[in-house]
Design a protein around this motif. Structure first.
Motif: not given
Length: 386
Positions: A71-77, A79-81, A90-93, A108-110
């Motif tokens: 992944l190039r950035s944290s953008a996708r995760p 958005a998922l969180l 659902i919390p991040a943990t 995973a994509k939203v």
């Protein structure tokens, strides 16, 4: 080597004047390589993110990271969180626990998850129930047929709680990812001919459930093997023996049976043993040999005695059978026990009851008695099946 060549060529490339407008020609090949290298090296640190945001341990992060697409950035995760917390609470943990099970879920994509989750809402599942499926079976959200599969399994198991129990066993991939039309339904129809239904196995054993998701041809072969062994005596016995036979390598099973014959078990003895305790056939040859050596040579039991009490083959010699045998022997030598104790009775007692009846009762008569027994039985509670 790429870095070395780039460093060597970069000054020359930068000094070289462009002969034609950049809009007319492709960039210099070395600049393309440099751009790709610098671009790829700018990807964010997945392991650090897994630890800091999802609460994974460093060991878990190291294990999961190689299975996650770059992944190039944290953008996708990110958005998922945000989506999972706002939609399902659902919390991040908790997402981290799902990522430990299925690292790909981190990417995973939203837009992929949203339709699946909407389908489950329409199916009648609550927010918390969907969250439990995310926790236990995150990979199931990759299939477009998730709603159809859940609808099937809910109808077969009779309730969401029964389905949840199966997911907790770790059979999520086979249950929710198996092909309904080519695998599950044919197996269900086949086993119903023998009086077996999926609902019979709910709450029973993880291995039993796998019968419905295995290759249909292999399942038919397993039933045939059970019949050849002479173990098919109705639905109840088949329900106990079929998972063992179906999920045990054919050659390994044959070797275990041959081992019993070599030790002195007749064909009828093996059949009786298997009918009483089918899981004995799933024990390793080393386990069977070790227990029988102890029971027959050290304790002096006959084959006929063991055949009627096959659970003795499952207990740990080191942490259960041997310590109890020594303790009873000491008590007998000191004349502290009245009458002869049946070996199986003393071996099969729950640990707490055995200690109360044979250890605490006599610890004042023999100095260090309780301490010696406890040291010999270290770890016994996790081994014995009481």
């Amino acid at each position: 080597m790429v870095i070395f060549h780039l460093r060597e060529a970069l000054p020359r490339i930068l000094r070289s004047p462009s002969r034609l407008p950049s809009s007319s020609h492709a960039p210099h090949p070395h600049l393309v390589i440099l751009h790709r290298f610098l671009h790829s090296s700018s990807s964010f640190a997945v392991e650090d993110y897994l630890v800091s945001r999802l609460g994974l341990t460093h060991e878990q992060a190291l294990k999961a990271a190689p299975k996650i697409s770059p992944l190039r950035s944290s953008a996708r995760p990110d958005a998922l969180l945000a989506y999972l917390e706002s939609t399902l609470g659902i919390p991040a943990t908790d997402v981290g626990r799902a990522v430990v099970i299925e690292p790909r879920f981190f990417c995973a994509k939203v837009k992929t998850l949203a339709p699946r989750i909407a389908d489950l809402h329409d199916l009648g599942l609550s927010r918390d129930e969907i969250a439990r499926i995310v926790h236990l079976a995150p990979e199931s959200f990759y299939t477009r047929l998730l709603r159809r599969k859940l609808e099937f399994w809910l109808a077969e198991f009779g309730s969401f709680d029964n389905l949840l129990q199966v997911l907790r066993w770790g059979t999520r991939a086979s249950i929710l990812c198996a092909d309904l039309d080519k695998v599950v339904r044919p197996n269900v129809a086949f086993l119903r001919q023998y009086g077996l239904n999926i609902s019979d196995f709910a709450g029973a054993s993880v291995y039993n459930i796998r019968l419905f998701t295995m290759n249909p041809e292999l399942l038919k072969e397993a039933v045939q093997r059970v019949e050849e062994l002479g173990l098919n005596c109705g639905a109840r016995l088949l329900r106990q023996t079929l998972p063992v036979v179906a999920l045990t390598d054919k050659d390994a099973l044959a070797k275990r049976i041959q081992l019993l014959h070599n030790i002195g078990f007749s064909k009828d003895d093996v059949l009786t043993l298997a009918k009483k305790q089918p899981n004995v056939l799933a024990l390793s040859e080393q386990k069977i040999q070790g227990n029988l050596d102890f029971l027959m040579k050290d304790v002096g039991l006959e084959v006929s005695y063991i055949v009627r009490r096959p659970a003795l083959l499952k207990y740990s010699v080191e942490r259960r059978l041997l310590p109890r045998h020594i303790l009873i022997k000491v008590l007998n030598e000191k004349g502290l026990l009245e009458g002869k104790q049946d070996y199986y009775v003393t071996a099969s007692l729950a640990e707490k009851i055995f200690v109360e009846k044979f250890v605490h009762r006599f610890e004042n008569h023999v100095p260090g008695f309780a301490e010696d027994y406890a040291s010999n039985c270290l770890g016994e509670a996790t081994d014995a099946k009481d």
